[in-house]
Design a protein around this motif. Structure first.
Motif, mmCIF file in Angstrom:
data_model
loop_
_atom_site.group_PDB
_atom_site.id
_atom_site.type_symbol
_atom_site.label_atom_id
_atom_site.label_comp_id
_atom_site.label_asym_id
_atom_site.label_seq_id
_atom_site.Cartn_x
_atom_site.Cartn_y
_atom_site.Cartn_z
ATOM 1 N N LEU A 217 -0.496 2.794 4.860
ATOM 2 C CA LEU A 217 -0.844 3.874 4.228
ATOM 3 C C LEU A 217 -0.448 5.023 5.087
ATOM 4 C CD1 LEU A 217 -4.143 2.557 1.944
ATOM 5 C CD2 LEU A 217 -1.361 2.956 1.322
ATOM 6 N N ALA A 218 -0.894 4.483 6.549
ATOM 7 C CA ALA A 218 -0.340 5.815 7.167
ATOM 8 C C ALA A 218 1.383 6.211 6.990
ATOM 9 C CB ALA A 218 -0.682 5.677 9.148
ATOM 10 N N SER A 219 2.056 5.340 7.387
ATOM 11 C CA SER A 219 3.133 5.393 7.038
ATOM 12 C C SER A 219 4.103 6.000 6.167
ATOM 13 C CB SER A 219 3.928 4.397 7.337
ATOM 14 O OG SER A 219 3.794 3.252 6.022
ATOM 15 N N VAL A 220 2.929 5.994 4.660
ATOM 16 C CA VAL A 220 3.100 6.839 3.174
ATOM 17 C C VAL A 220 3.107 8.322 3.117
ATOM 18 C CG1 VAL A 220 2.545 7.344 0.817
ATOM 19 C CG2 VAL A 220 2.820 4.730 1.884
ATOM 20 N N ALA A 221 2.180 8.459 4.315
ATOM 21 C CA ALA A 221 1.339 9.964 4.290
ATOM 22 C C ALA A 221 1.832 10.940 5.046
ATOM 23 C CB ALA A 221 -0.289 9.733 4.686
ATOM 24 N N SER A 222 2.583 9.805 6.181
ATOM 25 C CA SER A 222 3.955 10.412 6.874
ATOM 26 C C SER A 222 5.505 11.081 6.740
ATOM 27 C CB SER A 222 4.022 9.682 8.536
ATOM 28 O OG SER A 222 4.614 8.647 7.970
ATOM 29 N N GLN A 223 5.631 10.525 5.162
ATOM 30 C CA GLN A 223 6.982 11.236 4.802
ATOM 31 C C GLN A 223 7.330 12.748 4.638
ATOM 32 O OE1 GLN A 223 9.123 8.601 3.717
ATOM 33 N NE2 GLN A 223 7.460 7.604 5.068
ATOM 34 N N THR A 224 8.508 12.448 5.185
ATOM 35 C CA THR A 224 8.378 13.693 5.132
ATOM 36 C C THR A 224 9.248 13.985 3.527
ATOM 37 O OG1 THR A 224 10.790 13.348 5.417
ATOM 38 C CG2 THR A 224 9.262 14.310 7.561
ATOM 39 N N TYR A 225 9.373 13.212 2.724
ATOM 40 C CA TYR A 225 9.386 14.193 1.611
ATOM 41 C C TYR A 225 8.320 14.391 0.697
ATOM 42 C CZ TYR A 225 11.320 13.682 -2.992
ATOM 43 O OH TYR A 225 11.021 14.991 -4.971
ATOM 44 N N PRO A 226 7.891 15.251 0.617
ATOM 45 C CA PRO A 226 5.994 15.303 -0.144
ATOM 46 C C PRO A 226 5.960 15.407 -1.193
ATOM 47 C CG PRO A 226 6.958 18.004 0.456
ATOM 48 C CD PRO A 226 7.762 16.564 0.156
ATOM 49 N N HIS A 227 7.062 15.038 -2.163
ATOM 50 C CA HIS A 227 6.425 14.865 -3.266
ATOM 51 C C HIS A 227 6.800 12.967 -4.100
ATOM 52 C CE1 HIS A 227 7.209 18.860 -4.691
ATOM 53 N NE2 HIS A 227 8.256 19.037 -3.628
ATOM 54 N N TRP A 228 5.589 12.390 -3.495
ATOM 55 C CA TRP A 228 4.891 11.261 -4.308
ATOM 56 C C TRP A 228 3.637 10.630 -4.195
ATOM 57 C CZ3 TRP A 228 1.077 9.524 -0.808
ATOM 58 C CH2 TRP A 228 0.734 10.411 0.427
ATOM 59 N N GLU A 229 3.778 9.664 -5.588
ATOM 60 C CA GLU A 229 1.956 9.451 -4.916
ATOM 61 C C GLU A 229 2.493 7.912 -4.735
ATOM 62 O OE1 GLU A 229 1.182 9.192 -9.602
ATOM 63 O OE2 GLU A 229 3.157 7.668 -9.708
ATOM 64 N N CYS A 230 0.650 7.590 -4.280
ATOM 65 C CA CYS A 230 1.082 6.195 -3.523
ATOM 66 C C CYS A 230 -0.084 4.970 -4.607
ATOM 67 C CB CYS A 230 0.850 6.754 -2.562
ATOM 68 S SG CYS A 230 0.172 4.340 -1.496
ATOM 69 N N ILE A 231 0.090 4.498 -4.771
ATOM 70 C CA ILE A 231 -0.521 3.773 -5.857
ATOM 71 C C ILE A 231 -1.208 2.392 -4.784
ATOM 72 C CG2 ILE A 231 -0.838 2.575 -7.889
ATOM 73 C CD1 ILE A 231 1.088 4.075 -9.343
ATOM 74 N N ILE A 232 -2.491 2.367 -4.447
ATOM 75 C CA ILE A 232 -2.614 1.111 -4.020
ATOM 76 C C ILE A 232 -3.199 0.584 -5.030
ATOM 77 C CG2 ILE A 232 -4.251 0.451 -2.182
ATOM 78 C CD1 ILE A 232 -4.504 3.259 -1.604
ATOM 79 N N VAL A 233 -2.560 -1.063 -4.926
ATOM 80 C CA VAL A 233 -3.462 -2.004 -6.569
ATOM 81 C C VAL A 233 -4.238 -3.373 -5.270
ATOM 82 C CG1 VAL A 233 -2.935 -3.470 -7.591
ATOM 83 C CG2 VAL A 233 -1.440 -1.443 -7.642
ATOM 84 N N ASN A 234 -5.112 -2.938 -5.456
ATOM 85 C CA ASN A 234 -6.037 -4.655 -5.248
ATOM 86 C C ASN A 234 -6.107 -5.586 -6.282
ATOM 87 O OD1 ASN A 234 -8.199 -6.112 -3.563
ATOM 88 N ND2 ASN A 234 -9.488 -4.724 -3.677
ATOM 89 N N ASP A 235 -5.252 -6.479 -5.531
ATOM 90 C CA ASP A 235 -5.407 -8.108 -6.173
ATOM 91 C C ASP A 235 -6.377 -8.575 -6.100
ATOM 92 O OD1 ASP A 235 -3.562 -9.326 -8.254
ATOM 93 O OD2 ASP A 235 -3.017 -9.945 -6.834
ATOM 94 N N GLY A 236 -8.072 -8.390 -6.402
ATOM 95 C CA GLY A 236 -9.078 -9.546 -6.385
ATOM 96 C C GLY A 236 -9.704 -9.627 -5.262
ATOM 97 N N SER A 237 -9.179 -8.563 -4.004
ATOM 98 C CA SER A 237 -9.029 -8.712 -2.641
ATOM 99 C C SER A 237 -10.901 -8.997 -1.533
ATOM 100 C CB SER A 237 -8.522 -7.895 -1.283
ATOM 101 O OG SER A 237 -7.600 -7.718 -1.464
#
Length: 142
Positions: free
Chosen positions: A40-60
């Motif tokens: 998730l830190a690698s997602v947050a550090s993207q230089t392209y700012p127009h993103w959404e990140c969908i975390i899918v917890n598959d019954g962890s």
């Protein structure tokens, strides 16, 4: 195309919308809470700012939900879906159902994105005038 401030520009003839396209990054996770912060830190550090990140917890059964909620508090571009365990494809499909992006990036919870990955692919898609359906990129071990 990059302008002098290193941001994406579009010409009026661009096949994409006038605003920069949204990229939905889908991160399925099953008992991988120990890796999730780095992914998730690698997602947050993207230089392209127009993103959404969908975390899918598959019954962890681990503390995936707590890790995910920390990121939800940090940045409202992170979204969270919790479901019964159904496997990787089921988790990705659950993410696809709520994705709003024009483009989809799949990211496993134990993988990382390079900081410019999304930006480079968006720029190349614009240059190719939308002729790219699927991108396959390189990788490195860590």
């Amino acid at each position: 195309m990059l302008n002098t401030s290193n941001t994406l520009e579009r010409s009026e003839n661009s096949p994409m919308h006038t605003s920069q396209p949204l990229v939905s990054i889908i991160v399925p996770c099953y008992n991988q809470a120990r890796y999730l912060p780095d992914a998730l830190a690698s997602v947050a550090s993207q230089t392209y700012p127009h993103w959404e990140c969908i975390i899918v917890n598959d019954g962890s059964l681990d503390h995936t939900s707590e890790v995910a909620r920390q990121w939800l508090e940090k940045d409202d571009r992170f979204k969270y879906v919790e479901k019964q365990n159904g496997g990787l494809s089921s988790a990705r499909n659950a993410g696809l159902k709520v994705a709003k992006g024009e483009y989809i990036q799949l990211l496993d919870a134990d993988d990382l994105l390079e900081a410019d990955k999304i930006k480079v692919q968006i720029i190349r898609s614009v240059e190719d005038r939308g002729g790219v359906d699927v991108w396959v990129s390189g990788y490195r071990y860590f």
